[in-house]
Design a protein around this motif. Structure first.
Motif, PDB file in Angstrom:
ATOM      1  N   ALA A 149     -50.597  22.281 -72.523  1.00 40.03           N
ATOM      2  CA  ALA A 149     -49.723  22.767 -73.586  1.00 40.03           C
ATOM      3  C   ALA A 149     -49.041  24.073 -73.199  1.00 40.03           C
ATOM      4  CB  ALA A 149     -50.531  22.955 -74.877  1.00 40.03           C
ATOM      5  N   ALA A 150     -49.730  24.913 -72.432  1.00 35.53           N
ATOM      6  CA  ALA A 150     -49.160  26.202 -72.040  1.00 35.53           C
ATOM      7  C   ALA A 150     -48.206  26.100 -70.853  1.00 35.53           C
ATOM      8  CB  ALA A 150     -50.295  27.185 -71.701  1.00 35.53           C
ATOM      9  N   ALA A 151     -48.167  24.967 -70.199  1.00 33.98           N
ATOM     10  CA  ALA A 151     -47.293  24.799 -69.030  1.00 33.98           C
ATOM     11  C   ALA A 151     -45.823  24.975 -69.377  1.00 33.98           C
ATOM     12  CB  ALA A 151     -47.526  23.425 -68.389  1.00 33.98           C
ATOM     13  N   SER A 152     -45.477  24.736 -70.615  1.00 29.64           N
ATOM     14  CA  SER A 152     -44.074  24.850 -71.034  1.00 29.64           C
ATOM     15  C   SER A 152     -43.670  26.292 -71.389  1.00 29.64           C
ATOM     16  CB  SER A 152     -43.800  23.937 -72.219  1.00 29.64           C
ATOM     17  OG  SER A 152     -44.590  24.341 -73.319  1.00 29.64           O
ATOM     18  N   ILE A 153     -44.607  27.204 -71.392  1.00 27.92           N
ATOM     19  CA  ILE A 153     -44.298  28.610 -71.703  1.00 27.92           C
ATOM     20  C   ILE A 153     -43.513  29.198 -70.533  1.00 27.92           C
ATOM     21  CG2 ILE A 153     -45.252  30.909 -72.148  1.00 27.92           C
ATOM     22  CD1 ILE A 153     -47.698  29.475 -73.388  1.00 27.92           C
ATOM     23  N   PRO A 154     -42.341  29.761 -70.786  1.00 29.65           N
ATOM     24  CA  PRO A 154     -41.549  30.327 -69.673  1.00 29.65           C
ATOM     25  C   PRO A 154     -42.294  31.464 -68.995  1.00 29.65           C
ATOM     26  CG  PRO A 154     -40.267  30.235 -71.722  1.00 29.65           C
ATOM     27  CD  PRO A 154     -41.675  29.893 -72.070  1.00 29.65           C
ATOM     28  N   LYS A 155     -42.256  31.449 -67.662  1.00 27.81           N
ATOM     29  CA  LYS A 155     -42.905  32.492 -66.865  1.00 27.81           C
ATOM     30  C   LYS A 155     -41.850  33.478 -66.384  1.00 27.81           C
ATOM     31  CE  LYS A 155     -46.688  29.855 -66.832  1.00 27.81           C
ATOM     32  NZ  LYS A 155     -46.344  28.759 -67.685  1.00 27.81           N
ATOM     33  N   LYS A 156     -42.272  34.685 -66.102  1.00 24.51           N
ATOM     34  CA  LYS A 156     -41.352  35.713 -65.581  1.00 24.51           C
ATOM     35  C   LYS A 156     -40.861  35.350 -64.212  1.00 24.51           C
ATOM     36  CE  LYS A 156     -43.092  39.728 -67.992  1.00 24.51           C
ATOM     37  NZ  LYS A 156     -43.603  41.056 -67.893  1.00 24.51           N
TER      38      LYS A 156
END
Length: 146
Positions: free
Chosen positions: A139-146
């Motif tokens: 679920a957290a894989a879709s959180i944009p990374k810096k």
């Protein structure tokens, strides 16, 4: 009760476990990180590395390094060079006494508590925690990374 609220109860229980280890460490005059460094030396044996400890208890290299240096300064650990920049950690006689007095009793209490659960209950705890972590990572894989 919805799933998320129920899950928050699980997280609260997990945090209470962490806090209990912290309270035990403090009551024995140890920092959390010192407790985990010593704990790992008991479980892994003399000669383990800081990297081994970081992997086993999921604390940062900097925290482990600081704790190891303090334990060394206080006479509880000795360090021996390995290949590259790694060092092996060894309990001194004073460190072995510290472990006997402070770490082994906590480990014994942990074993006693685990003995109050069935093997099936323990396997369920592991399985469900691993399942939740897998779902959370997905679920957290879709959180944009810096």
């Amino acid at each position: 009760m919805d799933h998320y609220t129920l899950f928050q109860e699980y997280l609260q229980a997990d945090h209470q476990i962490d806090e209990f280890y912290h309270t035990l460490a403090q009551a024995l005059g140890l920092s959390d990180s010192a407790l985990w460094v010593l704990w790992c030396l008991v479980e892994r044996g003399d000669g383990c590395t800081q990297k081994d400890i970081c992997r086993q208890v999921s604390i940062s290299k900097q925290t482990v390094h600081s704790s190891v240096r303090k334990l060394e300064r206080d006479g509880f650990l000795s360090l021996r060079p390995r290949e590259g920049r790694e060092v092996s950690l060894f309990l001194t006689a004073q460190g072995q006494e510290l472990v006997r007095e402070k770490v082994l009793p906590i480990m014994a209490a942990e074993r006693a508590a685990a003995g109050g659960l069935t093997e099936e209950e323990l396997r369920d705890m592991i399985r469900l925690s691993q399942k939740w972590l897998s779902l959370f990572r997905k679920a957290a894989a879709s959180i944009p990374k810096k």
